[in-house]
Design a protein around this motif. Sequence first.
Motif: not given
Length: 175
Positions: A63-64, A75-76, A80-81, A110-112
């Motif tokens: 868990i991040w 958050v970059t 989420y990668r 949009s990121h995950a």
Amino acid sequence: NGDDQKIDYVYKVVVIGDSAVGKTQVLSRFTRNDFCFDSKSTIGVEFQTRTLTVKSKVVKAQIWDTAGQERYRAVTSAYYRGALGALLVYDITKRESFDHVARWVEELRSHADNSIVIALIGNKVDLEDKRAVPTEDAVEFAENEGLYFFETSALTGDNVEAAFFKLLEEIYCVV
Ligand code: GDP
Ligand code: MG
């Protein structure tokens, strides 16, 4: 090592939401059954793990936790990668933190990965007398967005296990 031999799955989960809503404390409650009153904001991205049984499989939840990057769009995408689940936390005593939830959902979308499982968490329910976000508002939002919803207290531990278990079970079902 011997412990890792038994692990069936590793699930990456990200915790997001405005600063000071209790993300780090919710995480500590889940991974260490611990709460710290004067937690300092973490520097750099970190994760904590807990190995548990989900649907009779041994799952290591990785868990991040964000660390001071809670400003909009800070958050970059690396964060989420590979994430299979997200805990989107707001503070029931801070209306603003709930008003920003839609932005966080947008960020996730949009990121995950599209199939990411999202649980909306209204934290600090032990401060009921200071509540600024009615439960119904969050229920309605969660239903419209297709999110699971829990109200928790990292302080008392109320519902923290339930929220994580639901998230991990749903991840098990989608992957
Ligand atoms: P983060 O910035 O989202 O990681 O927030 P923290 O986990 O660092 O918590 C911010 C502040 O809220 C700290 O002073 C915590 O002690 C407090 N806090 C976190 N969770 C709870 C909770 O469930 N109840 C109460 N009363 N305080 C909390
Ligand atoms: Mg934190």
